[in-house]
Enzyme design. Structure first.
Site, short mmCIF file in Angstrom:
data_model
loop_
_atom_site.label_atom_id
_atom_site.label_comp_id
_atom_site.label_asym_id
_atom_site.label_seq_id
_atom_site.Cartn_x
_atom_site.Cartn_y
_atom_site.Cartn_z
N ARG A 102 2.17 1.93 12.88
CA ARG A 102 3.47 2.15 12.33
C ARG A 102 4.61 1.40 13.71
O ARG A 102 4.66 1.97 14.24
CB ARG A 102 4.10 3.40 11.63
CG ARG A 102 5.16 3.05 10.94
CD ARG A 102 5.35 4.18 9.81
NE ARG A 102 6.58 3.94 9.01
CZ ARG A 102 6.46 3.78 8.08
NH1 ARG A 102 5.08 3.76 6.88
NH2 ARG A 102 7.28 4.11 6.89
N HIS A 129 2.87 -4.49 4.80
CA HIS A 129 2.86 -2.30 4.46
C HIS A 129 1.51 -3.17 3.30
O HIS A 129 2.07 -2.10 2.06
CB HIS A 129 3.81 -2.35 3.64
CG HIS A 129 4.25 -0.17 4.03
ND1 HIS A 129 3.70 -0.02 4.74
CD2 HIS A 129 4.85 -0.02 4.18
CE1 HIS A 129 3.42 1.75 4.58
NE2 HIS A 129 4.84 1.54 3.88
N GLN A 132 1.00 0.98 1.06
CA GLN A 132 1.26 0.75 0.34
C GLN A 132 1.41 0.51 -0.73
O GLN A 132 1.22 1.10 -2.42
CB GLN A 132 3.12 0.60 0.76
CG GLN A 132 4.64 0.70 -0.76
CD GLN A 132 4.20 2.06 -0.73
OE1 GLN A 132 4.87 2.97 -0.01
NE2 GLN A 132 4.35 2.59 -2.16
N ASP A 223 13.17 -1.83 -2.94
CA ASP A 223 13.17 -1.16 -1.71
C ASP A 223 14.33 -1.21 -1.49
O ASP A 223 15.04 -2.06 -1.87
CB ASP A 223 11.90 -2.43 -0.69
CG ASP A 223 11.81 -1.33 0.39
OD1 ASP A 223 12.23 -0.12 0.33
OD2 ASP A 223 11.27 -1.80 1.59
N CYS A 263 9.27 1.91 -2.89
CA CYS A 263 8.46 2.50 -2.04
C CYS A 263 9.02 3.73 -1.68
O CYS A 263 8.02 4.36 -1.01
CB CYS A 263 7.97 1.75 -1.48
SG CYS A 263 9.00 0.97 -0.57
N ARG A 291 -0.38 7.50 -2.64
CA ARG A 291 -0.45 6.99 -1.23
C ARG A 291 -1.15 7.68 -0.64
O ARG A 291 -2.12 7.23 0.14
CB ARG A 291 0.94 7.24 -0.26
CG ARG A 291 1.70 6.05 -0.39
CD ARG A 291 1.77 4.84 -0.52
NE ARG A 291 1.43 5.00 1.46
CZ ARG A 291 2.50 4.86 2.03
NH1 ARG A 291 3.45 4.63 2.35
NH2 ARG A 291 1.43 4.51 3.34
#
Length: 306
Positions: A102, A129, A132, A223, A263, A291
């Site tokens: 990440r 991402h 996700q 988001d 998310c 997830r």
């Protein structure tokens, strides 16, 4: 899923439509506990950005598969002291079985993948991402029983989530509409990549009109307006993005059975209202749970769990 053993996931475009569908099917089986897999392997988490869901879900997924996890916080490794990425990658390759990264630059992720033979997973970069969006697709499939032909509308910043949503929707035969203020559109190269995957069979629309994008959609998604690393811009972005809030009004333009996704973390009263995120059409908490299941399926596939 033998075809995925040893592979990297740097972008959703690394996988074929069939591979994405099979991952979602495996995630469904693992979630229902109709299938249990074991994989006595070691996952490394090299996270340069803050994380709640990604860190915890990857950790729990690996433990549930019977493996182990090492948290490679850059602040307590030589990465923070300037050790070259290619050196770190070649060393970790000899210790770990899989590595989730990440970080900020997509190029750093690609450098790791180039120098390490083990699978490298994009756990978030500024560009994409993908993990996700695997969970997002699983959540939508649970809600509607299918993915093909549905329409997802994303409103807000054209960030990494928007980029991966375009690719993911194109891969599974969904229409995708991205509504952003002018100057905040998603990566134009990824827009074209998604359109090439869609191959005129589904829509990949980028617009500055949130109401047009939301009309008759099956899924509304948003988001935060300022992602990690953009905190200094948050106040300036607020008035620009205000028309792109998922509100009761915007939701009323979508299909009556539409669902709402975010998310997380959410800034209630900014990109989404309290009433919508806590409302009956919200699937945000199922999305967060997924997830775990999507990433467990991904780890099991890349590592050849039995």
């Amino acid at each position: 899923m033998a075809a995925l053993i040893g592979r990297d996931l740097l972008s959703l475009a690394d996988f074929s439509p069939i591979e994405v569908q099979e991952l979602l099917q495996l995630a469904t089986q693992l979630k229902s506990q109709l299938l249990k897999l074991q994989c006595n392997k070691v996952l490394g988490l090299l996270f340069s950005k803050a994380s709640t869901r990604t860190r915890v879900s990857f950790t729990v997924a690996m433990y549930q598969l019977g493996g182990q996890v090492i948290d490679l916080n850059p602040n307590v490794t030589q990465v923070s002291r300037g050790e070259p990425l290619q050196d770190t990658a070649r060393v970790l390759d000899r210790y770990l079985d899989v590595l989730a990264i990440r970080t900020f630059a997509q190029q750093d992720l690609e450098t790791f993948a180039h120098y390490a033979n083990i699978p490298v997973i994009n756990a978030l970069t500024d560009a994409e991402h993908p993990c996700q969006v695997l969970a997002d697709l699983l959540t939508i499939q649970e809600g509607f029983g299918t993915l093909a032909g549905l329409t997802l509308t994303y409103v807000g910043d054209g960030n990494n989530v928007a980029n991966s949503l375009m690719l993911g929707c194109a891969l599974v035969g969904m229409n995708v509409r991205i509504a952003t203020p002018s100057g905040y559109e998603p990566d134009s190269k990824i827009v074209e990549q998604a359109r090439a995957i869609a191959n005129n069979k589904t829509e990949v629309l980028v617009t500055d009109d949130p109401e047009l994008a939301a009309k008759d959609s099956n899924v509304l998604y948003t988001d935060v307006w300022a992602s990690m690393g953009q905190e200094a811009e948050a106040d300036n972005r607020m008035p620009i993005f205000q028309p792109y809030q998922i509100s009761e009004h915007l939701l009323s333009l979508a299909e009556p059975e539409a669902i709402v996704l975010h998310c997380l973390p959410a800034h209630r009263g900014e990109e989404i209202t309290e009433a919508v995120i806590e409302g009956s059409q919200s699937r945000v908490w199922e999305q967060a749970e997924n997830r775990l299941h999507a990433q467990k399926a991904l780890l099991a596939s890349l590592l050849g769990a039995q």
